[in-house]
Scaffold this motif. Structure first.
Motif, PDB file in Angstrom:
ATOM      1  N   ILE A 151       0.870  -1.179   0.000  1.00 14.07           N
ATOM      2  CA  ILE A 151       0.000   0.000   0.000  1.00 14.07           C
ATOM      3  C   ILE A 151       0.899   1.219   0.000  1.00 14.07           C
ATOM      4  CG2 ILE A 151      -1.689   1.327   1.328  1.00 14.07           C
ATOM      5  CD1 ILE A 151      -2.747  -1.407   2.388  1.00 14.07           C
ATOM      6  N   SER A 152       0.706   2.090  -0.996  1.00 13.24           N
ATOM      7  CA  SER A 152       1.548   3.279  -1.086  1.00 13.24           C
ATOM      8  C   SER A 152       0.769   4.574  -0.859  1.00 13.24           C
ATOM      9  CB  SER A 152       2.256   3.329  -2.446  1.00 13.24           C
ATOM     10  OG  SER A 152       1.312   3.374  -3.492  1.00 13.24           O
ATOM     11  N   ASP A 153      -0.556   4.503  -0.922  1.00  8.87           N
ATOM     12  CA  ASP A 153      -1.352   5.712  -0.741  1.00  8.87           C
ATOM     13  C   ASP A 153      -2.824   5.326  -0.584  1.00  8.87           C
ATOM     14  OD1 ASP A 153      -1.894   8.423  -0.497  1.00  8.87           O
ATOM     15  OD2 ASP A 153      -1.155   8.956  -2.486  1.00  8.87           O
ATOM     16  N   GLU A 154      -3.636   6.306  -0.268  1.00 10.00           N
ATOM     17  CA  GLU A 154      -5.081   6.145  -0.208  1.00 10.00           C
ATOM     18  C   GLU A 154      -5.683   7.211  -1.105  1.00 10.00           C
ATOM     19  OE1 GLU A 154      -6.707   6.246   3.745  1.00 10.00           O
ATOM     20  OE2 GLU A 154      -4.937   5.270   4.573  1.00 10.00           O
ATOM     21  N   VAL A 155      -6.821   6.904  -1.723  1.00 10.52           N
ATOM     22  CA  VAL A 155      -7.468   7.869  -2.595  1.00 10.52           C
ATOM     23  C   VAL A 155      -8.978   7.665  -2.543  1.00 10.52           C
ATOM     24  CG1 VAL A 155      -7.237   6.420  -4.656  1.00 10.52           C
ATOM     25  CG2 VAL A 155      -7.441   8.885  -4.921  1.00 10.52           C
ATOM     26  N   VAL A 156      -9.700   8.774  -2.523  1.00 16.25           N
ATOM     27  CA  VAL A 156     -11.146   8.752  -2.656  1.00 16.25           C
ATOM     28  C   VAL A 156     -11.450   9.468  -3.963  1.00 16.25           C
ATOM     29  CG1 VAL A 156     -13.359   9.469  -1.681  1.00 16.25           C
ATOM     30  CG2 VAL A 156     -11.510   8.725  -0.157  1.00 16.25           C
ATOM     31  N   THR A 157     -12.077   8.741  -4.899  1.00 13.89           N
ATOM     32  CA  THR A 157     -12.324   9.262  -6.239  1.00 13.89           C
ATOM     33  C   THR A 157     -13.821   9.382  -6.484  1.00 13.89           C
ATOM     34  OG1 THR A 157     -10.343   8.082  -6.992  1.00 13.89           O
ATOM     35  CG2 THR A 157     -11.847   8.881  -8.696  1.00 13.89           C
ATOM     36  N   ASP A 158     -14.235  10.583  -6.838  1.00  9.56           N
ATOM     37  CA  ASP A 158     -15.632  10.819  -7.204  1.00  9.56           C
ATOM     38  C   ASP A 158     -15.837  10.261  -8.609  1.00  9.56           C
ATOM     39  OD1 ASP A 158     -18.072  11.851  -8.107  1.00  9.56           O
ATOM     40  OD2 ASP A 158     -17.780  13.774  -7.103  1.00  9.56           O
ATOM     41  N   ILE A 159     -16.762   9.311  -8.754  1.00  9.24           N
ATOM     42  CA  ILE A 159     -16.999   8.707 -10.074  1.00  9.24           C
ATOM     43  C   ILE A 159     -18.353   9.114 -10.649  1.00  9.24           C
ATOM     44  CG2 ILE A 159     -15.414   6.772  -9.740  1.00  9.24           C
ATOM     45  CD1 ILE A 159     -17.917   5.038  -9.074  1.00  9.24           C
ATOM     46  N   GLY A 160     -18.993  10.081 -10.016  1.00  9.40           N
ATOM     47  CA  GLY A 160     -20.258  10.583 -10.538  1.00  9.40           C
ATOM     48  C   GLY A 160     -21.466   9.960  -9.875  1.00  9.40           C
ATOM     49  N   GLU A 161     -22.620  10.587 -10.098  1.00 13.21           N
ATOM     50  CA  GLU A 161     -23.915  10.110  -9.589  1.00 13.21           C
ATOM     51  C   GLU A 161     -23.915   9.932  -8.071  1.00 13.21           C
ATOM     52  OE1 GLU A 161     -26.653   9.664 -11.662  1.00 13.21           O
ATOM     53  OE2 GLU A 161     -25.355  10.427 -13.241  1.00 13.21           O
ATOM     54  N   GLY A 162     -23.038  10.677  -7.357  1.00 10.64           N
ATOM     55  CA  GLY A 162     -22.971  10.586  -5.898  1.00 10.64           C
ATOM     56  C   GLY A 162     -22.134   9.429  -5.375  1.00 10.64           C
ATOM     57  N   PHE A 163     -21.483   8.686  -6.263  1.00 11.11           N
ATOM     58  CA  PHE A 163     -20.670   7.539  -5.857  1.00 11.11           C
ATOM     59  C   PHE A 163     -19.191   7.912  -5.791  1.00 11.11           C
ATOM     60  CE2 PHE A 163     -24.267   5.424  -8.127  1.00 11.11           C
ATOM     61  CZ  PHE A 163     -24.839   4.812  -7.017  1.00 11.11           C
ATOM     62  N   VAL A 164     -18.479   7.262  -4.866  1.00 10.96           N
ATOM     63  CA  VAL A 164     -17.025   7.425  -4.762  1.00 10.96           C
ATOM     64  C   VAL A 164     -16.383   6.051  -4.662  1.00 10.96           C
ATOM     65  CG1 VAL A 164     -17.141   9.698  -3.646  1.00 10.96           C
ATOM     66  CG2 VAL A 164     -17.015   7.631  -2.228  1.00 10.96           C
ATOM     67  N   MET A 165     -15.126   6.013  -5.059  1.00  6.90           N
ATOM     68  CA  MET A 165     -14.310   4.820  -4.827  1.00  6.90           C
ATOM     69  C   MET A 165     -13.348   5.178  -3.701  1.00  6.90           C
ATOM     70  SD  MET A 165     -13.642   3.237  -8.657  1.00  6.90           S
ATOM     71  CE  MET A 165     -12.395   4.415  -9.074  1.00  6.90           C
ATOM     72  N   ASP A 166     -13.386   4.415  -2.613  1.00  7.67           N
ATOM     73  CA  ASP A 166     -12.528   4.624  -1.448  1.00  7.67           C
ATOM     74  C   ASP A 166     -11.479   3.516  -1.468  1.00  7.67           C
ATOM     75  OD1 ASP A 166     -11.485   5.500   0.953  1.00  7.67           O
ATOM     76  OD2 ASP A 166     -13.130   4.719   2.174  1.00  7.67           O
ATOM     77  N   ASP A 167     -10.322   3.854  -2.034  1.00 12.32           N
ATOM     78  CA  ASP A 167      -9.332   2.830  -2.392  1.00 12.32           C
ATOM     79  C   ASP A 167      -7.963   3.060  -1.771  1.00 12.32           C
ATOM     80  OD1 ASP A 167     -11.178   1.673  -4.170  1.00 12.32           O
ATOM     81  OD2 ASP A 167     -10.409   2.784  -5.886  1.00 12.32           O
TER      82      ASP A 167
END
Length: 176
Positions: A151-167
């Motif tokens: 694991i090198s980092d964390e990211v929360v990405t907004d993918i539209g329609e109110g959804f996010v990827m918490d990765d």
């Protein structure tokens, strides 16, 4: 019968990959992110049209892991400024823990030897790596760690329609 890796390049093959994605995602990701987000992500990122476009227009390479004529897993990757982005690495539930994910990753290693020398950007990278994003609640994190990812980092990405990827972003050095 041994598992065979098939390079995906036709629209019909992309349809089969999308069907496999539907099966895997609905089974694996619904408990993690919910049915609505799974459906949204499948339609946006795993449709036959998107897969074909990624291959034909966006520099992606896809492989299917085949058990005889049946697709049982798949890999999607593309070279970028860091090395090789592993966008997809999925295996059907009943075929997990049989070494297929490892075979798909080995295919990524083979592809890196073909792709990296062709990309002038990679000539300037001192330490190219494989990298991927993985949901923080995905049990595949253990597999990735086992094959050398960290694991090198964390990211929360907004993918539209109110959804996010918490990765997590995970990386693994590419050995030249």
């Amino acid at each position: 019968m041994p598992i065979e890796m098939i390079l995906i390049h036709t629209k019909d093959q992309c349809i089969e990959i999308a069907k496999l994605a539907q099966e895997i995602w609905k089974e694996h990701y619904t408990p993690i992110i919910g049915e609505k987000q799974v459906d949204y992500m499948l339609n946006r990122f795993q449709s036959p049209e998107k897969i074909y476009s990624d291959i034909s227009d966006n520099g992606f390479v896809y492989y299917a892991a085949c058990d005889g004529p049946k697709f049982v897993g798949y890999l999607g990757l593309r070279p970028d400024e860091k090395g090789i982005f592993i966008s997809k690495l999925y295996v059907k539930k009943e075929m997990r823990k049989k070494g297929i994910a490892q075979l798909l990753f080995q295919q990524a290693v083979i592809e890196s030897r073909r792709l990296l020398p062709k990309n002038p950007v990679h000539q300037t990278i001192d330490h190219p790596c494989f990298w991927l994003t993985v949901n923080k609640n995905n049990n595949a994190i253990g597999f990735y760690k086992k094959i050398g990812f960290e694991i090198s980092d964390e990211v929360v990405t907004d993918i539209g329609e109110g959804f996010v990827m918490d990765d997590y972003i995970m990386t693994c050095p590419i050995k030249r």
